[in-house]
Design a protein around this motif. Structure first.
Motif, PDB file in Angstrom:
ATOM      1  N   UNK A   1       2.876 -71.635  47.159  1.00 58.31           N
ATOM      2  CA  UNK A   1       3.336 -70.806  48.336  1.00 58.31           C
ATOM      3  C   UNK A   1       2.018 -71.038  49.255  1.00 58.31           C
ATOM      4  N   UNK A   2       2.277 -72.087  50.164  1.00 60.91           N
ATOM      5  CA  UNK A   2       1.427 -72.394  51.255  1.00 60.91           C
ATOM      6  C   UNK A   2       1.877 -73.285  52.076  1.00 60.91           C
ATOM      7  N   UNK A   3       1.306 -73.461  53.127  1.00 54.83           N
ATOM      8  CA  UNK A   3       1.631 -74.242  54.254  1.00 54.83           C
ATOM      9  C   UNK A   3       0.962 -75.536  54.487  1.00 54.83           C
ATOM     10  N   UNK A   4       1.439 -76.853  54.427  1.00 58.12           N
ATOM     11  CA  UNK A   4       0.686 -77.962  54.536  1.00 58.12           C
ATOM     12  C   UNK A   4       0.848 -78.418  56.199  1.00 58.12           C
ATOM     13  N   UNK A   5      -0.210 -78.594  56.774  1.00 52.85           N
ATOM     14  CA  UNK A   5       0.058 -78.786  58.428  1.00 52.85           C
ATOM     15  C   UNK A   5      -0.326 -80.200  58.607  1.00 52.85           C
TER      16      UNK A   5
ATOM     17  N   UNK B   1       1.723 -66.549  53.755  1.00 50.70           N
ATOM     18  CA  UNK B   1       1.386 -66.222  55.229  1.00 50.70           C
ATOM     19  C   UNK B   1       0.712 -67.380  56.109  1.00 50.70           C
ATOM     20  N   UNK B   2       0.996 -67.276  57.421  1.00 48.74           N
ATOM     21  CA  UNK B   2       0.332 -68.275  58.247  1.00 48.74           C
ATOM     22  C   UNK B   2      -0.255 -67.775  59.643  1.00 48.74           C
ATOM     23  N   UNK B   3      -1.326 -68.642  60.073  1.00 46.70           N
ATOM     24  CA  UNK B   3      -1.796 -68.458  61.515  1.00 46.70           C
ATOM     25  C   UNK B   3      -1.371 -69.461  62.348  1.00 46.70           C
ATOM     26  N   UNK B   4      -1.228 -68.797  63.561  1.00 45.71           N
ATOM     27  CA  UNK B   4      -1.298 -70.144  64.684  1.00 45.71           C
ATOM     28  C   UNK B   4      -2.289 -69.750  65.888  1.00 45.71           C
ATOM     29  N   UNK B   5      -3.353 -70.454  65.717  1.00 43.55           N
ATOM     30  CA  UNK B   5      -4.630 -70.381  66.592  1.00 43.55           C
ATOM     31  C   UNK B   5      -4.371 -71.308  67.799  1.00 43.55           C
ATOM     32  N   UNK B   6      -4.072 -70.364  68.998  1.00 45.97           N
ATOM     33  CA  UNK B   6      -4.111 -71.113  70.184  1.00 45.97           C
ATOM     34  C   UNK B   6      -5.191 -71.076  70.954  1.00 45.97           C
ATOM     35  N   UNK B   7      -5.834 -72.044  71.467  1.00 48.15           N
ATOM     36  CA  UNK B   7      -7.155 -72.379  72.045  1.00 48.15           C
ATOM     37  C   UNK B   7      -6.952 -73.022  73.366  1.00 48.15           C
TER      38      UNK B   7
ATOM     39  N   UNK C   1     -11.655 -72.864  58.192  1.00 43.71           N
ATOM     40  CA  UNK C   1     -10.414 -71.632  57.668  1.00 43.71           C
ATOM     41  C   UNK C   1     -10.898 -70.115  57.712  1.00 43.71           C
ATOM     42  N   UNK C   2      -9.866 -69.322  58.111  1.00 42.29           N
ATOM     43  CA  UNK C   2     -10.431 -67.654  58.342  1.00 42.29           C
ATOM     44  C   UNK C   2      -9.777 -67.219  57.008  1.00 42.29           C
ATOM     45  N   UNK C   3      -9.043 -67.772  56.395  1.00 41.46           N
ATOM     46  CA  UNK C   3      -8.388 -67.183  55.047  1.00 41.46           C
ATOM     47  C   UNK C   3      -8.241 -68.060  53.905  1.00 41.46           C
ATOM     48  N   UNK C   4      -8.071 -67.645  52.730  1.00 39.86           N
ATOM     49  CA  UNK C   4      -7.826 -68.137  51.641  1.00 39.86           C
ATOM     50  C   UNK C   4      -6.454 -68.019  50.968  1.00 39.86           C
TER      51      UNK C   4
ATOM     52  N   UNK D   1      -3.772 -64.640  52.120  1.00 35.41           N
ATOM     53  CA  UNK D   1      -3.924 -63.556  51.151  1.00 35.41           C
ATOM     54  C   UNK D   1      -5.214 -62.795  51.021  1.00 35.41           C
ATOM     55  N   UNK D   2      -6.290 -63.273  51.211  1.00 32.87           N
ATOM     56  CA  UNK D   2      -7.565 -62.825  51.313  1.00 32.87           C
ATOM     57  C   UNK D   2      -8.492 -63.624  52.377  1.00 32.87           C
TER      58      UNK D   2
END
Length: 339
Positions: free
Chosen positions: A134-138, A222-228, A287-290, A294-295
């Motif tokens: 349960x994770x996203x490969x990018x 879960x996922x995060x899109x970080x716009x820079x 990365x900001x989470x693990x 989840x954490x």
């Protein structure tokens, strides 16, 4: 009444829990920050307005009927006048719903076509997103970057539009990519490739999640899109292209990590760890989470995750390696150096 109270109470508790998450709060669909999300937002307002109008008309007629034709005397036994057919009424309640459905269908089709038929500019950022349990490969194929769970993209401005086109695939079961403030949902289906695009107009972190039930840990995919800014994105991409840190002080810790079966599932570029079953760890600490959000990614959480992943995310596919205290210390030390 008790049942209704219980349902209402459960709804309030669920909403409070969702809104009160400190790691991953809920994205707001009514605060769009990209063109596809703006289209979904406008369509949602139309649907809500039509539904509200229907509710007001039906509730108003029902209230009027209850008040106007209520029994006025306790001994009033006269039967009200019976209406056995009305062509006007039957035509109205047939034609009006058809018109409503046609309007909503055409509005939806126009929004879908406008989003789906978007041409890919030559300078668009190309990204492949692969859903796993349960994770996203990018992957950034043109940049040679592989990361996980956090999608970095440049901001799009009027002066310099920046579109990101996503190729969506699944490695196992059906998933769904959804970042409410940037776009609608698009499914990731095994043996099929779907596409979508985003053009974030504001820098920041936008939260998303898998929107298709995919197993026991679906809620923690879960996922995060970080716009820079373009400059910050280029700096991030440049750092991600490098091999993993090779600090000489980590020689013993690196040797311990490479001696374990972790390398069968994970890649650390520049080492003999070339597994592809799990996330690429080459720049784990950037990365900001693990555990796919989840954490938070902190030293204590990293140690707890390596020690027993099942305690944090039950039934995920990373086993408890049963590391002794020395191995655990060295593996955590080495992973902590991968920035």
């Amino acid at each position: 009444m008790n049942s209704l109270c219980r349902v209402a109470g459960l709804g309030c508790v669920t909403a409070a829990v969702a809104l009160g998450q400190n790691v991953h709060s809920v994205g707001n669909i009514f605060d769009p920050r990209a063109t596809p999300a703006e289209s979904v937002y406008r369509l949602s307002l139309l649907v809500l307005a039509v539904c509200a109008a229907i509710f007001l008309v039906v509730a108003g007629l029902l209230t009027f009927t209850i008040v106007r034709f209520r029994r006025r005397k306790m001994d009033d036994s006269n039967e009200p006048a019976q209406v056995y057919g009305s062509n006007q009424i039957e035509i109205a309640w047939t034609v009006i719903p058809i018109l409503i459905v046609v309007v909503l269908t055409m509005a939806t089709a126009r929004a879908v076509v406008a989003i789906q038929n978007k041409r890919v500019p030559a300078d668009a950022l190309q990204v492949t997103v692969v859903g796993h349990q349960w994770w996203w490969e990018i992957r950034y194929p043109e940049l040679g970057i592989v990361t996980a769970n956090e999608l970095h993209v440049p901001v799009s401005t009027v002066a310099k539009p920046a579109l990101t086109f996503l190729k969506l695939e699944s490695a196992d079961v059906a998933h769904s990519f959804w970042v409410p403030q940037l776009s609608g949902k698009t499914d990731l289906i095994p043996n099929r490739t779907n596409t979508m695009w985003i053009d974030p107009r504001q820098e920041g972190t936008f939260l998303g999640n898998c929107a298709e039930y995919c197993g026991m840990q679906h809620a923690n995919m879960l996922l995060r899109v970080i716009v820079q800014s373009p400059g910050d994105f280029d700096k991030w991409a440049g750092a991600q292209k490098l091999d993993a840190s090779s600090d000489s002080r980590m020689e013993l810790a690196r040797a311990t990590f490479l001696s374990l079966s972790c390398i069968s599932c994970h890649t650390v570029r520049g080492t003999t760890a070339t597994g592809t079953f799990g996330p690429d760890l080459s720049h784990l600490m950037s990365r900001t989470t693990l555990a796919s959000g989840a954490i938070p990614n902190t030293p204590d959480n990293l140690r707890a995750w390596v020690k027993d992943p099942q305690a944090i995310k039950p039934r995920n596919l990373m086993p408890n390696m049963q590391l002794n205290s020395r191995e655990l210390d060295e593996v955590v030390a080495y992973l902590s150096s991968l920035k």
